[in-house]
Design a protein around this motif. Structure first.
Motif, PDB file in Angstrom:
ATOM      1  N   GLN A  17       0.982  -1.104   0.126  1.00  0.00           N
ATOM      2  CA  GLN A  17       0.141  -0.057   0.098  1.00  0.00           C
ATOM      3  C   GLN A  17       0.946   1.204   0.007  1.00  0.00           C
ATOM      4  O   GLN A  17       1.685   1.312   1.002  1.00  0.00           O
ATOM      5  CB  GLN A  17      -0.963  -0.107   1.220  1.00  0.00           C
ATOM      6  CG  GLN A  17      -2.027   0.798   1.189  1.00  0.00           C
ATOM      7  CD  GLN A  17      -2.854   0.517   2.745  1.00  0.00           C
ATOM      8  OE1 GLN A  17      -2.513  -0.104   3.315  1.00  0.00           O
ATOM      9  NE2 GLN A  17      -3.386   1.676   2.846  1.00  0.00           N
ATOM     10  N   VAL A  18       0.877   2.070  -0.979  1.00  0.00           N
ATOM     11  CA  VAL A  18       1.634   3.181  -1.141  1.00  0.00           C
ATOM     12  C   VAL A  18       1.002   4.564  -1.161  1.00  0.00           C
ATOM     13  O   VAL A  18       0.018   4.828  -1.847  1.00  0.00           O
ATOM     14  CB  VAL A  18       2.468   3.069  -2.551  1.00  0.00           C
ATOM     15  CG1 VAL A  18       3.581   4.143  -2.443  1.00  0.00           C
ATOM     16  CG2 VAL A  18       3.036   1.574  -2.421  1.00  0.00           C
ATOM     17  N   VAL A  19       1.627   5.493  -0.342  1.00  0.00           N
ATOM     18  CA  VAL A  19       1.142   6.906  -0.436  1.00  0.00           C
ATOM     19  C   VAL A  19       2.367   7.741  -0.656  1.00  0.00           C
ATOM     20  O   VAL A  19       3.332   7.555  -0.452  1.00  0.00           O
ATOM     21  CB  VAL A  19       0.825   7.413   0.904  1.00  0.00           C
ATOM     22  CG1 VAL A  19       0.358   9.015   1.160  1.00  0.00           C
ATOM     23  CG2 VAL A  19      -0.414   6.541   1.448  1.00  0.00           C
ATOM     24  N   SER A  20       2.151   8.557  -2.009  1.00  0.00           N
ATOM     25  CA  SER A  20       3.587   9.195  -2.641  1.00  0.00           C
ATOM     26  C   SER A  20       3.198  10.743  -2.459  1.00  0.00           C
ATOM     27  O   SER A  20       2.114  11.283  -2.616  1.00  0.00           O
ATOM     28  CB  SER A  20       3.833   8.655  -3.885  1.00  0.00           C
ATOM     29  OG  SER A  20       3.109   9.581  -4.882  1.00  0.00           O
ATOM     30  N   ARG A  21       4.347  11.382  -2.056  1.00  0.00           N
ATOM     31  CA  ARG A  21       4.320  12.827  -1.871  1.00  0.00           C
ATOM     32  C   ARG A  21       5.315  13.403  -2.695  1.00  0.00           C
ATOM     33  O   ARG A  21       6.326  13.037  -2.439  1.00  0.00           O
ATOM     34  CB  ARG A  21       4.119  13.168  -0.346  1.00  0.00           C
ATOM     35  CG  ARG A  21       3.039  12.920   0.466  1.00  0.00           C
ATOM     36  CD  ARG A  21       1.962  13.712   0.072  1.00  0.00           C
ATOM     37  NE  ARG A  21       0.552  13.472   0.551  1.00  0.00           N
ATOM     38  CZ  ARG A  21       0.080  13.630   1.595  1.00  0.00           C
ATOM     39  NH1 ARG A  21       0.400  14.771   2.237  1.00  0.00           N
ATOM     40  NH2 ARG A  21      -1.013  13.002   2.087  1.00  0.00           N
ATOM     41  N   SER A  22       5.105  14.566  -3.184  1.00  0.00           N
ATOM     42  CA  SER A  22       6.417  15.244  -3.862  1.00  0.00           C
ATOM     43  C   SER A  22       6.741  16.212  -2.801  1.00  0.00           C
ATOM     44  O   SER A  22       6.302  16.345  -1.814  1.00  0.00           O
ATOM     45  CB  SER A  22       6.140  15.869  -5.069  1.00  0.00           C
ATOM     46  OG  SER A  22       5.287  16.987  -4.857  1.00  0.00           O
ATOM     47  N   GLY A  23       7.964  16.876  -2.978  1.00  0.00           N
ATOM     48  CA  GLY A  23       8.504  17.842  -1.770  1.00  0.00           C
ATOM     49  C   GLY A  23       7.579  19.028  -1.849  1.00  0.00           C
ATOM     50  O   GLY A  23       7.910  20.135  -2.201  1.00  0.00           O
ATOM     51  N   ASP A  24       6.402  18.801  -1.605  1.00  0.00           N
ATOM     52  CA  ASP A  24       5.365  20.132  -1.630  1.00  0.00           C
ATOM     53  C   ASP A  24       5.710  20.840   0.043  1.00  0.00           C
ATOM     54  O   ASP A  24       6.479  20.249   0.740  1.00  0.00           O
ATOM     55  CB  ASP A  24       4.251  19.745  -1.672  1.00  0.00           C
ATOM     56  CG  ASP A  24       3.557  18.629  -1.023  1.00  0.00           C
ATOM     57  OD1 ASP A  24       4.279  18.382   0.019  1.00  0.00           O
ATOM     58  OD2 ASP A  24       2.752  17.913  -1.281  1.00  0.00           O
ATOM     59  N   ASP A  25       4.917  21.611   0.068  1.00  0.00           N
ATOM     60  CA  ASP A  25       4.906  22.281   1.478  1.00  0.00           C
ATOM     61  C   ASP A  25       4.463  21.867   2.814  1.00  0.00           C
ATOM     62  O   ASP A  25       4.483  22.283   3.814  1.00  0.00           O
ATOM     63  CB  ASP A  25       4.487  23.743   1.275  1.00  0.00           C
ATOM     64  CG  ASP A  25       5.358  24.855   0.334  1.00  0.00           C
ATOM     65  OD1 ASP A  25       6.397  24.407   0.557  1.00  0.00           O
ATOM     66  OD2 ASP A  25       4.822  25.675  -0.020  1.00  0.00           O
TER      67      ASP A  25
END
Lengths: 334, 204
Positions: B33-41
């Motif tokens: 199960q994957v949650v991905s985030r980019s380098g946001d604030d």
């Protein structure tokens, strides 16, 4: 017939964009490394955790680190226990505490403890203060300063980690109400109109070590002579930074985009600041370069007080990181 | 009947959107199960509190790591849900990961055997991405070389009044004499010509 020069030893050295990195950047700009038979590639690193891991595992051979970092690395705090070696204190002092304009005014009128009590009474959320890294002089200095003001750093405020170059923006955006950071980021915060610097950390000689040269232990074992040369070059660069005219020149050199990327006029105030006794606020060796384990002990004590280290933890491995013998041998080399 | 352990939840944080997304897709396809985030604030400790991952994968050099490590270093915000992949027996894996540019944080008590395959996938992915990038850089350098060589040839033809094959031969000879790359010599020729032009325009 002349003997061909020995092949230069190549090494990668990491730095974080701070004035504290000046000895390294000046040595490179002036060709001091090349003169000493060292071929140095500098790598600007955006995070302390990254600089720690990349040095610990040999991607970088050496780096500029906050003084407690190599001690913590030896103890396995926040990362795998990997020994590094510190044969040189690069800088002392230079940190400051900056508050938002609103908080600055309040505390000047009422004091910090009363300001916090008033917020609590009004049901406002606790103040958030930024530090650059958990294991850092900034974190420990801020805690000590808060205690002096009658404020408990663990229960009265929220501490939050923000990278040094992002501090001023975080203050402006209101993500933090204040912060403790190294030069030039207090001045930059004030210059942006985000706040006022309310305190500068004192660095009375011998002073608390601020940045150290941390070297990958395997590299140090393999290249004792190059390591010695590296220490010597950086002490030379530190001495060069002892005079005001040279510091003015340094501001121009450090300003370039691949170094700090901050205009020279924003670097000068911190480079030229002196304390009441006339000592440099940010010192590069006048107050001593030697990594004396006696100066490491208070840092380990600060880790304990911050709850990062168990009271009974054995700290022998950490104290072995600081190597005054390497410094002594390096400066004794003609 | 053997019980299958619950699917591990992985938080992928990568400023390089493309790299992060592909890694997330690969891990998802493998059954995680994957949650991905980019380098946001987003404030990372809040993201971790919300997602409650078993494991966090993040670029080794990301400034977000310093923020993430405050979970254990400041000990204030949350009950330390994440610790660095730090046991002695993992040193080899973590060394490979750091070299490839990956760092990993895992919740305490998660079995090594369940973590290692995930780290291995991330390492392979980061390496693959890196080699693609190098290839791309090499390709654009080659393109840049070709442009510089064309310009240098043109300059030599105009100034020396020679034909194209002769101009090319001259460049090659210069490169061979100096044991330099053809593209580098071409860039030097162009730079020299530009400097001469400038000096002729406004003599010092």
């Amino acid at each position: 017939m002349t003997t061909p020069p020995a092949a230069a030893i190549h090494l990668n050295i990491g730095f974080v964009p701070l004035i504290d990195s000046a000895p390294l950047l000046i040595a490179q700009a002036q060709g001091l490394f090349a003169d000493a038979g060292l071929q140095v590639d500098l790598s600007r690193e955006p995070s302390w955790a990254g600089i720690r891991d990349r040095t610990a595992f040999g991607v970088l051979d050496a780096a500029v680190m906050t003084a407690p970092m190599p001690l913590a690395a030896a103890l396995g705090l926040g990362g795998p226990a990997r020994p590094m070696v510190t044969g040189l204190v690069l800088s002392k002092g230079g940190n400051g505490i900056t508050f938002s304009s609103v908080l600055g005014e309040q505390t000047q009128r009422d004091g910090l403890a009363a300001t916090i009590a008033a917020r609590r009474g009004a049901g406002d959320p606790p103040l958030t203060l930024g530090v650059v890294f958990g294991v850092s002089t900034h974190h420990y200095e801020l805690r000590a300063w808060l205690r002096d003001q009658g404020v408990d750093p663990d229960t009265d405020v929220t501490l939050r980690v923000v990278a040094p170059p992002a501090m001023a923006d975080a203050l402006r955006a209101g993500t933090v109400d204040g912060y403790c950071v190294g030069a030039p980021w207090n001045h930059v915060g004030a210059a942006l109109g985000a706040g006022h610097t309310v305190a500068y950390t004192a660095a009375p000689p011998p002073g608390r070590p601020e940045k150290v040269l941390a070297v990958n232990a395997a590299w140090a074992n393999e290249h004792p002579r190059a390591h010695s040369a590296l220490i010597k070059v950086l002490t030379t660069a530190g001495r060069w930074l002892g005079s005001e005219p040279n510091r003015r020149l340094a501001a121009e050199i450090l300003a370039s985009h691949d170094r700090l990327g901050v205009p020279a006029d924003q670097l000068l105030p911190d480079l030229l600041r002196r304390d009441d006794a006339g000592n440099w606020h940010l010192d590069f060796g006048t107050a001593g370069h030697r990594p004396d384990p006696a100066d490491a002990q208070p840092l380990i004590e600060a880790m304990r007080q911050a709850g990062q280290l168990a009271p009974e933890a054995d700290t022998t491995s950490a104290l072995a990181v600081w190597r005054p013998d390497l410094y002594d041998a390096a400066v004794a080399t003609p | 009947m053997p019980t299958t352990p619950p699917r591990l939840k992985i938080l992928v944080i990568d400023e390089d959107d493309q790299r992060g997304q592909t890694l997330a897709a690969v891990l998802e396809a493998t059954g995680y199960q994957v949650v991905s985030r980019s380098g946001d604030d987003a404030y990372l400790p809040s993201v971790v509190a919300e997602v409650q991952p078993d494991l966090v994968l993040i670029d080794v050099a990301s400034p977000d790591r310093d923020t993430l490590e405050q979970l254990s270093a400041l000990g204030q915000e949350l009950p330390r849900p994440v610790v660095m992949f730090a046991r002695d027996e993992d040193q080899d894996t973590i060394a490979r990961a750091v070299r490839a540019g990956v760092s990993a944080y895992i919740t305490e008590g998660l079995a090594n055997a369940r973590v290692k395959p995930i780290i291995d996938v991330a390492i392979a992915h980061f390496r693959h991405h890196q080699s693609l990038r190098i290839e791309l850089e090499r390709a654009s350098a080659a393109l840049d070389d070709r442009k510089s060589i064309d310009r240098a040839k043109g300059l030599l033809m105009a100034r020396r009044r020679i034909a194209e094959p002769d101009a090319y031969a001259l460049l090659r000879k210069l490169a061979m004499d100096r044991k330099a790359k053809l593209g580098d010599v071409a860039r030097e020729v162009v730079a020299t010509a530009e400097r001469l032009d400038r000096e002729q325009r406004d003599p010092a």
